[in-house]
Design an enzyme around this catalytic site. Structure first.
Site, short mmCIF file in Angstrom:
data_model
loop_
_atom_site.label_atom_id
_atom_site.label_comp_id
_atom_site.label_asym_id
_atom_site.label_seq_id
_atom_site.Cartn_x
_atom_site.Cartn_y
_atom_site.Cartn_z
N GLY A 1 -0.54 -1.76 15.19
CA GLY A 1 -0.28 -1.68 13.87
C GLY A 1 0.21 -0.46 13.10
O GLY A 1 -0.22 0.68 13.91
N SER A 2 1.14 -0.40 12.05
CA SER A 2 1.54 0.97 11.82
C SER A 2 1.89 0.83 10.43
O SER A 2 2.32 1.68 9.65
CB SER A 2 2.95 1.22 12.30
OG SER A 2 3.92 0.47 12.11
N GLY A 3 1.10 -0.03 9.45
CA GLY A 3 1.52 -0.04 7.79
C GLY A 3 0.30 0.70 7.14
O GLY A 3 -0.28 1.71 7.74
N GLY A 4 0.26 0.40 6.03
CA GLY A 4 -0.76 1.19 5.00
C GLY A 4 -2.15 0.85 5.69
O GLY A 4 -2.80 2.29 5.49
N MET A 5 -2.66 0.18 5.96
CA MET A 5 -3.98 -0.09 6.65
C MET A 5 -4.17 0.74 7.68
O MET A 5 -5.01 1.17 7.84
CB MET A 5 -4.44 -1.52 6.88
CG MET A 5 -5.90 -1.75 7.21
SD MET A 5 -6.92 -0.95 5.79
CE MET A 5 -8.74 -1.61 6.49
N ASP B 1 -10.12 2.24 1.80
CA ASP B 1 -10.23 1.69 3.10
C ASP B 1 -10.70 3.06 4.12
O ASP B 1 -11.57 2.85 4.95
CB ASP B 1 -8.80 1.38 3.54
CG ASP B 1 -8.39 0.01 2.86
OD1 ASP B 1 -9.44 -0.88 2.65
OD2 ASP B 1 -7.20 -0.33 2.73
N LYS C 1 0.70 -1.30 0.03
CA LYS C 1 0.01 -0.09 0.05
C LYS C 1 0.77 1.29 0.02
O LYS C 1 0.16 2.36 -0.36
CB LYS C 1 -0.97 -0.19 1.26
CG LYS C 1 -1.89 -1.21 1.13
CD LYS C 1 -2.95 -0.91 2.27
CE LYS C 1 -4.08 -2.21 2.10
NZ LYS C 1 -5.17 -1.87 3.03
#
Length: 271
Positions: A130-134, A107, A71
């Site tokens: 969490g810390s990713g794209g989502m 999203d 992402k």
């Protein structure tokens, strides 16, 4: 009106992921059938995002869903970003207009709508793993819905603090003893596969929470959602339908009826 058979003019839409599910394929293709659109949708697993995006251009693929872990990595490969993606530096949708590739993030819109419809009090702190794209989309959705107090829990020493700083939240590498009334899982914990049995938060924290959010869509009932039985929840199954619906409209220019969306979602989950 009957959907035409696949032919040389059929428009192709795809998804790219390391671990593709079957939901998007069944959801989109079912709507094509119901509305008689000359489109076909196919999910692909890849580890070569550069080559895959080049293929979107070369083959004139109309639209592409982007899942973990691409992402953010996909952004330099595109020609531009829609406001939904530019605001959070995360793309989950590519629209191809005659070779011009634009990144969107459906999203964000899906999560924000569900947060606002949940009736949760924005004065409550959130605890987001969490810390990713989502995670970027989810944190932005909560913040923009008025949730200004929160903690980001992420081991990544670069993306975790950056995400927290962006929205004025705290950051810590491990969950520790921290808790909050709103618990949000934006990690693979509970996802079908090696993490399927994992619980994102301790049972006592789940018991004390007022809202549980789990973005994992497969399986539809994760360990976290099972533990939260009877409590208000926002589920990955809800998010995936709303974001896929917006993708469908971006690709085709058509807005299905509510009944068509329900039928396509039921069909997708049954596969």
């Amino acid at each position: 009106m009957t959907k035409p058979p696949i032919n040389r003019d059929t428009r192709l839409c795809i998804s790219l992921s390391e671990r593709p599910s079957n939901f998007g394929t069944r959801f989109h293709n079912r709507l094509y059938d119901l509305i008689s659109l000359d489109y076909v949708y196919k999910a692909f697993a890849t580890t070569d995002i550069v080559g895959a995006v080049a293929g979107i251009r070369a083959l004139n693929v109309r639209g592409c869903a982007i899942s973990m872990p691409f992402k953010e990595a996909v952004i330099p490969l595109l020609d531009g970003l829609a406001p939904s993606a530019a605001a959070i530096d995360s793309v989950n949708t590519i629209v191809n207009d005659d070779g011009v590739l634009t990144g969107h993030n459906t999203d964000y819109a899906a999560v924000r709508r569900l947060v606002e419809e949940s009736g949760a009090d924005p004065a409550q702190p959130i605890l987001l793993r969490g810390s990713g794209g989502m995670a970027k989309a989810v944190a932005a959705a909560f913040h923009d819905a008025g949730f200004t107090q929160g903690t980001i829990v992420a081991r990544n020493p670069a993306t975790g603090p950056a995400l927290a700083e962006r929205y004025g939240y705290r950051w810590q590498a491990e969950l520790g003893q921290t808790t909050a009334p709103v618990l949000v899982n934006v990690t693979p914990l509970g996802m079908a596969g090696s993490d399927e049995g994992a619980l994102a938060f301790p049972p006592e924290e789940i018991e004390a929470a007022s809202l549980i959010v789990d973005v994992v869509a497969m399986p539809t009932e994760t360990p976290l959602l099972k533990a939260a039985s009877g409590k208000p929840t926002i589920t990955g199954a809800e998010i995936i339908v709303l974001q896929a619906l917006e993708q469908f409209t971006l690709y085709t220019g058509v807005t299905p009826t509510e009944a068509q969306v329900v039928e396509a979602a039921d069909w997708a989950r049954a596969g």
